[in-house]
Write an enzyme that holds these catalytic residues in place. Structure first.
Site, PDB file in Angstrom:
ATOM      1  CE  LYS A  38      -0.019  -0.335   4.933  1.00 35.30           C
ATOM      2  NZ  LYS A  38      -0.912  -0.722   6.067  1.00 35.30           N
ATOM      3  CE1 TYR A 247      12.580  32.402   2.620  1.00 32.23           C
ATOM      4  CE2 TYR A 247      12.860  30.092   2.251  1.00 32.23           C
ATOM      5  CZ  TYR A 247      12.373  31.163   1.545  1.00 32.23           C
ATOM      6  OH  TYR A 247      12.258  31.462   0.572  1.00 32.23           O
TER       7      TYR A 247
HETATM    8  C1  PLP Z   1      -0.219  -1.630   6.773  1.00 33.23           C
HETATM    9  C2  PLP Z   1      -0.569  -3.075   7.158  1.00 33.23           C
HETATM   10  C3  PLP Z   1       0.183  -4.242   7.271  1.00 33.23           C
HETATM   11  C4  PLP Z   1       1.811  -3.995   7.292  1.00 33.23           C
HETATM   12  O1  PLP Z   1       2.138  -3.353   8.353  1.00 33.23           O
HETATM   13  P1  PLP Z   1       3.646  -3.170   8.910  1.00 33.23           P
HETATM   14  O2  PLP Z   1       3.563  -2.456  10.299  1.00 33.23           O
HETATM   15  O3  PLP Z   1       4.062  -2.028   7.773  1.00 33.23           O
HETATM   16  O4  PLP Z   1       4.408  -4.167   8.669  1.00 33.23           O
HETATM   17  C5  PLP Z   1      -0.448  -5.472   7.644  1.00 33.23           C
HETATM   18  N1  PLP Z   1      -1.729  -5.467   7.633  1.00 33.23           N
HETATM   19  C6  PLP Z   1      -2.686  -4.478   7.619  1.00 33.23           C
HETATM   20  C7  PLP Z   1      -3.945  -4.653   7.793  1.00 33.23           C
HETATM   21  C8  PLP Z   1      -2.024  -3.096   7.302  1.00 33.23           C
HETATM   22  O5  PLP Z   1      -2.728  -2.037   7.425  1.00 33.23           O
END
Ligand code: PLP
Length: 348
Positions: A38, A247
């Site tokens: 994701k 700045y």
């Molecule tokens: C993002 C996510 C993961 C991965 O989590 P990490 O902490 O990055 O390993 C696994 N399961 C779900 C449902 C997530 O939303």
């Protein structure tokens, strides 16, 4: 005409990515090891990550939304893609024609998926985080009867800490496993994998640790950095004693100071937190502290110790995830996902 390369780049290490996946796979015992891709694989590039991990043997991938599934394009047979955020009415036409599966999170998701004709799906149960997922009570009705559940999953709220919720969620999930038929069961993210094989069930879903994050001390020494951040020197200049930089003139030179102005700024995720010596670049192993405020597109570093650093040189920005998280107060997740669209992304 070829457009010119950007003066800032991420170097992404295929070997480190694959080694991290292998370590996580092994830590999960007999469970299959998937990959959360994701948010464009936490900013690295989802397509490139899927290709590399699939070549290493990874078969199960997770995105947040159908827009992310669409952006991945087509993928070869034998890979599975799950869409974590369920299926809204607006997603149904795309979802019906897609080989990706929705993760059904709510009673509404279940109804929409049935009304759309159903088919293979995943189901998320909330075991205490109160984020997405069906309540365990909802599953004691006929709600899930007849669904083709490939993966029944839940998500750990505190796996990166030694917290009583870990065992409580594990206990609840075990009960659900006994009560709801599915092809596979999945509970652990990266930190959950580090809690031991009891948390792994049939499939794990690491994200951050694939990309170099250290979710728990157990991973230290095993997880390798995947991302290197580099910026090009646009100008080298001498700031006279009493001269200021940037700045707000927050830096005033106590003595004549040589600086290099780098093509990176907060619009690239290099936040103002790194101003005034909190952040560092590095040339030939020598630290080059940030001087003055980070601006939108530019950052100055002290190169007094490095007479050879010249315009056009690439210098590395210190971006070791766990160290930079400690230094900045940001999480390793934020540090990766902040990195913007302006970098050249080079896989080696
Ligand atoms: C993002 C996510 C993961 C991965 O989590 P990490 O902490 O990055 O390993 C696994 N399961 C779900 C449902 C997530 O939303």
């Amino acid at each position: 005409m070829i457009s010119p390369d950007a003066p800032l780049r991420l170097t992404l290490d295929t070997e480190a990515l694959v080694a991290n996946w292998r370590w996580l796979a092994q830590a999960g015992g007999r469970a299959a090891c998937g990959a959360a891709v994701k948010a464009d694989a936490y900013g690295l590039g989802a397509r490139q990550v899927v290709e590399r991990l699939a070549a290493a043997g990874c078969r199960d991938f997770f995105v947040a939304t159908w827009a992310e599934a669409a952006a991945l394009g087509d993928w070869p047979d034998g890979l599975s893609l799950s869409v974590l955020h369920g299926v809204r009415e607006a997603d149904v036409p795309f979802a019906q024609g897609s080989r990706a599966r929705p993760v059904l999170n709510s009673i509404g998701d279940v109804r929409r998926w049935r009304a759309a004709g159903g088919g293979p799906c995943d189901v998320m149960i909330d075991t205490g985080m109160n984020r997405l997922g069906l309540a365990p009570e909802d599953t004691r009705t006929a709600l899930l009867d007849g669904l083709e559940i490939r993966t029944l999953m839940s998500h750990l709220a505190c796996a990166d800490e030694d917290h009583a919720m870990n065992e409580a969620q594990l206990f609840t999930f075990r009960g659900l496993k006994g009560a709801i038929a599915a092809t596979r069961y999945s509970l652990a993210n990266s930190a959950g994998v580090c809690l031991g094989a009891r948390y792994a069930f049939g499939l794990t879903r690491p994200g951050i640790a694939l990309y170099g994050g250290i979710p728990r001390p157990e991973a230290d020494g095993h997880i390798r950095q995947v991302v290197r951040v580099e910026a090009q020197v646009l100008q080298r200049r001498r700031v006279p004693q009493g001269g200021s930089v940037g700045y707000g003139a927050t830096f005033v030179a106590e003595r004549a100071t040589e600086i290099a102005v780098l093509n990176i700024g907060y619009a690239d995720g290099y936040l103002r937190i790194f101003s005034g010596g909190t952040g560092r670049a590095r040339a030939g192993g020598v630290p080059l502290p940030v001087i003055g405020r980070v601006s939108m597109d530019l950052t100055a570093v002290d190169v007094s110790a490095m007479p050879d650093v010249a315009e056009g040189d690439w210098v590395e920005i210190d971006y070791n995830l766990s160290e930079t998280a400690r230094l900045s107060g940001l999480t390793q997740y934020e540090l990766l996902t902040l990195l913007g669209r302006r970098y050249q992304r080079r896989w080696v």
